[in-house]
Design a protein around this motif. Structure first.
Motif, PDB file in Angstrom:
ATOM      1  N   LYS A 105      26.132   7.249  38.066  1.00 34.65           N
ATOM      2  CA  LYS A 105      26.579   6.007  38.728  1.00 34.65           C
ATOM      3  C   LYS A 105      25.490   5.474  39.663  1.00 34.65           C
ATOM      4  O   LYS A 105      25.288   4.268  39.769  1.00 34.65           O
ATOM      5  CB  LYS A 105      27.870   6.243  39.528  1.00 34.65           C
ATOM      6  N   SER A 106      24.799   6.391  40.326  1.00 38.44           N
ATOM      7  CA  SER A 106      23.716   6.002  41.216  1.00 38.44           C
ATOM      8  C   SER A 106      22.597   5.308  40.446  1.00 38.44           C
ATOM      9  O   SER A 106      22.095   4.254  40.866  1.00 38.44           O
ATOM     10  CB  SER A 106      23.174   7.245  41.931  1.00 38.44           C
ATOM     11  N   LEU A 107      22.234   5.871  39.311  1.00 40.61           N
ATOM     12  CA  LEU A 107      21.163   5.288  38.501  1.00 40.61           C
ATOM     13  C   LEU A 107      21.555   3.917  37.960  1.00 40.61           C
ATOM     14  O   LEU A 107      20.751   2.975  37.990  1.00 40.61           O
ATOM     15  CB  LEU A 107      20.804   6.229  37.348  1.00 40.61           C
ATOM     16  N   ILE A 108      22.791   3.790  37.515  1.00 34.92           N
ATOM     17  CA  ILE A 108      23.270   2.494  37.015  1.00 34.92           C
ATOM     18  C   ILE A 108      23.173   1.450  38.124  1.00 34.92           C
ATOM     19  O   ILE A 108      22.685   0.339  37.910  1.00 34.92           O
ATOM     20  CB  ILE A 108      24.716   2.614  36.483  1.00 34.92           C
ATOM     21  N   LEU A 109      23.622   1.819  39.319  1.00 32.18           N
ATOM     22  CA  LEU A 109      23.582   0.877  40.440  1.00 32.18           C
ATOM     23  C   LEU A 109      22.145   0.537  40.829  1.00 32.18           C
ATOM     24  O   LEU A 109      21.835  -0.628  41.104  1.00 32.18           O
ATOM     25  CB  LEU A 109      24.345   1.437  41.645  1.00 32.18           C
ATOM     26  N   LEU A 110      21.274   1.526  40.859  1.00 36.98           N
ATOM     27  CA  LEU A 110      19.866   1.261  41.171  1.00 36.98           C
ATOM     28  C   LEU A 110      19.257   0.270  40.182  1.00 36.98           C
ATOM     29  O   LEU A 110      18.561  -0.673  40.571  1.00 36.98           O
ATOM     30  CB  LEU A 110      19.060   2.558  41.166  1.00 36.98           C
ATOM     31  N   ASN A 111      19.536   0.480  38.910  1.00 34.75           N
ATOM     32  CA  ASN A 111      19.006  -0.429  37.887  1.00 34.75           C
ATOM     33  C   ASN A 111      19.576  -1.834  38.035  1.00 34.75           C
ATOM     34  O   ASN A 111      18.852  -2.825  37.909  1.00 34.75           O
ATOM     35  CB  ASN A 111      19.286   0.123  36.486  1.00 34.75           C
ATOM     36  N   LYS A 112      20.887  -1.923  38.296  1.00 38.01           N
ATOM     37  CA  LYS A 112      21.511  -3.241  38.470  1.00 38.01           C
ATOM     38  C   LYS A 112      20.955  -3.952  39.697  1.00 38.01           C
ATOM     39  O   LYS A 112      20.723  -5.162  39.674  1.00 38.01           O
ATOM     40  CB  LYS A 112      23.029  -3.123  38.584  1.00 38.01           C
ATOM     41  N   SER A 113      20.761  -3.219  40.783  1.00 37.09           N
ATOM     42  CA  SER A 113      20.238  -3.852  41.999  1.00 37.09           C
ATOM     43  C   SER A 113      18.818  -4.350  41.772  1.00 37.09           C
ATOM     44  O   SER A 113      18.458  -5.437  42.218  1.00 37.09           O
ATOM     45  CB  SER A 113      20.295  -2.902  43.184  1.00 37.09           C
ATOM     46  N   HIS A 114      18.032  -3.556  41.063  1.00 37.01           N
ATOM     47  CA  HIS A 114      16.659  -3.971  40.764  1.00 37.01           C
ATOM     48  C   HIS A 114      16.660  -5.223  39.885  1.00 37.01           C
ATOM     49  O   HIS A 114      15.924  -6.180  40.150  1.00 37.01           O
ATOM     50  CB  HIS A 114      15.906  -2.829  40.077  1.00 37.01           C
ATOM     51  N   GLU A 115      17.495  -5.217  38.870  1.00 36.64           N
ATOM     52  CA  GLU A 115      17.603  -6.361  37.965  1.00 36.64           C
ATOM     53  C   GLU A 115      18.036  -7.621  38.720  1.00 36.64           C
ATOM     54  O   GLU A 115      17.467  -8.704  38.543  1.00 36.64           O
ATOM     55  CB  GLU A 115      18.617  -6.018  36.864  1.00 36.64           C
ATOM     56  N   LEU A 116      19.023  -7.468  39.603  1.00 32.22           N
ATOM     57  CA  LEU A 116      19.541  -8.609  40.355  1.00 32.22           C
ATOM     58  C   LEU A 116      18.514  -9.142  41.349  1.00 32.22           C
ATOM     59  O   LEU A 116      18.289 -10.350  41.419  1.00 32.22           O
ATOM     60  CB  LEU A 116      20.835  -8.219  41.078  1.00 32.22           C
ATOM     61  N   THR A 117      17.893  -8.266  42.118  1.00 32.10           N
ATOM     62  CA  THR A 117      16.919  -8.743  43.109  1.00 32.10           C
ATOM     63  C   THR A 117      15.706  -9.370  42.429  1.00 32.10           C
ATOM     64  O   THR A 117      15.178 -10.364  42.927  1.00 32.10           O
ATOM     65  CB  THR A 117      16.473  -7.623  44.076  1.00 32.10           C
ATOM     66  N   GLU A 118      15.292  -8.821  41.295  1.00 30.07           N
ATOM     67  CA  GLU A 118      14.188  -9.430  40.544  1.00 30.07           C
ATOM     68  C   GLU A 118      14.563 -10.837  40.086  1.00 30.07           C
ATOM     69  O   GLU A 118      13.768 -11.767  40.197  1.00 30.07           O
ATOM     70  CB  GLU A 118      13.845  -8.561  39.323  1.00 30.07           C
ATOM     71  N   PHE A 119      15.776 -10.978  39.577  1.00 25.82           N
ATOM     72  CA  PHE A 119      16.245 -12.284  39.111  1.00 25.82           C
ATOM     73  C   PHE A 119      16.282 -13.278  40.270  1.00 25.82           C
ATOM     74  O   PHE A 119      15.848 -14.420  40.127  1.00 25.82           O
ATOM     75  CB  PHE A 119      17.633 -12.153  38.473  1.00 25.82           C
ATOM     76  N   ILE A 120      16.792 -12.824  41.412  1.00 25.16           N
ATOM     77  CA  ILE A 120      16.866 -13.707  42.588  1.00 25.16           C
ATOM     78  C   ILE A 120      15.467 -14.129  43.020  1.00 25.16           C
ATOM     79  O   ILE A 120      15.228 -15.306  43.325  1.00 25.16           O
ATOM     80  CB  ILE A 120      17.628 -13.023  43.746  1.00 25.16           C
ATOM     81  N   GLU A 121      14.542 -13.185  43.052  1.00 27.52           N
ATOM     82  CA  GLU A 121      13.163 -13.495  43.459  1.00 27.52           C
ATOM     83  C   GLU A 121      12.536 -14.527  42.524  1.00 27.52           C
ATOM     84  O   GLU A 121      11.863 -15.460  42.972  1.00 27.52           O
ATOM     85  CB  GLU A 121      12.306 -12.222  43.495  1.00 27.52           C
ATOM     86  N   GLU A 122      12.761 -14.373  41.231  1.00 33.30           N
ATOM     87  CA  GLU A 122      12.225 -15.340  40.255  1.00 33.30           C
ATOM     88  C   GLU A 122      12.917 -16.694  40.401  1.00 33.30           C
ATOM     89  O   GLU A 122      12.266 -17.739  40.379  1.00 33.30           O
ATOM     90  CB  GLU A 122      12.425 -14.820  38.828  1.00 33.30           C
ATOM     91  N   PHE A 123      14.225 -16.655  40.551  1.00 33.88           N
ATOM     92  CA  PHE A 123      15.026 -17.876  40.614  1.00 33.88           C
ATOM     93  C   PHE A 123      14.687 -18.707  41.845  1.00 33.88           C
ATOM     94  O   PHE A 123      14.615 -19.932  41.778  1.00 33.88           O
ATOM     95  CB  PHE A 123      16.508 -17.495  40.607  1.00 33.88           C
ATOM     96  N   LYS A 124      14.444 -18.043  42.974  1.00 31.26           N
ATOM     97  CA  LYS A 124      14.205 -18.783  44.218  1.00 31.26           C
ATOM     98  C   LYS A 124      12.872 -19.518  44.218  1.00 31.26           C
ATOM     99  O   LYS A 124      12.706 -20.499  44.924  1.00 31.26           O
ATOM    100  CB  LYS A 124      14.290 -17.861  45.434  1.00 31.26           C
TER     101      LYS A 124
END
Length: 190
Positions: A105-124
């Motif tokens: 569960k920790s690994l899944i969350l780490l991957n999701k957080s990385h994916e989300l923050t990367e998307f936000i950084e690109e989007f902004k």
């Protein structure tokens, strides 16, 4: 729906352009600009949909991780009792399962957080008109994601310590049980 209203406006614009042929170049330029703006709007809306989907997946993963942490905390508080070596082995197996599930569960969350923050950084930082308020909001969102992730990871690390300590104690008890069993066998053979 909104799309039907836009289509109606476009039909009306085409009708007006047909009635005023002498202003055709102006209407053509307006149509091209409107088309470009519409395409840009569709792209932004698709990216926002993707952002919402990623955000939803992140918070779903965070919730699943938090629930698992709660389950393991309950397990640690209520798992001291065993009746024999078999129930002790079953308890140790539960320890292994909980540890594995926590890490998954920790690994899944780490991957999701990385994916989300990367998307936000690109989007902004995309687009010709980058708004400072939007940049600040995106940065703030990334910080909140990081804080939530860190809080959950801190809880997991604490649980890992307790799981390890309890598992070591249970393994020692199991070893003692094996020694007693071997001692009893030797004594019964005499």
């Amino acid at each position: 729906p909104l799309e039907d209203q836009v289509r109606d406006l476009l039909r009306e614009a085409d009708k007006t352009a047909a009635e005023n042929k002498d202003k055709g170049q102006v209407y053509d330029a307006m149509a091209e600009t409107l088309g470009d703006a519409w395409d840009s709007l569709v792209i932004v809306l698709e990216k926002r949909r993707a952002l919402l989907k990623l955000t939803s997946e992140f918070f779903e993963s965070a919730l699943e991780f938090a629930v698992k942490i709660d389950q393991v905390e309950d397990f640690l508080q209520n798992s001291q009792e065993f009746e024999n070596t078999e129930s002790l082995k079953a308890l140790l197996h539960q320890h292994e399962c909980h540890t594995k599930e926590l890490l998954e569960k920790s690994l899944i969350l780490l991957n999701k957080s990385h994916e989300l923050t990367e998307f936000i950084e690109e989007f902004k930082s995309e687009g010709p008109n980058v708004n400072p308020e939007f940049m600040q909001g995106a940065h703030s969102s990334c910080l909140k994601i990081d804080h939530l992730l860190e809080a959950l990871q801190d809880r997991r690390r604490q649980l890992d310590k307790y799981l390890k300590l309890q598992r070591q104690g249970l393994e020692q008890v199991l070893q003692i049980c094996h020694w007693h069993h071997q001692e009893n066998q030797v004594q019964s053979e005499r």
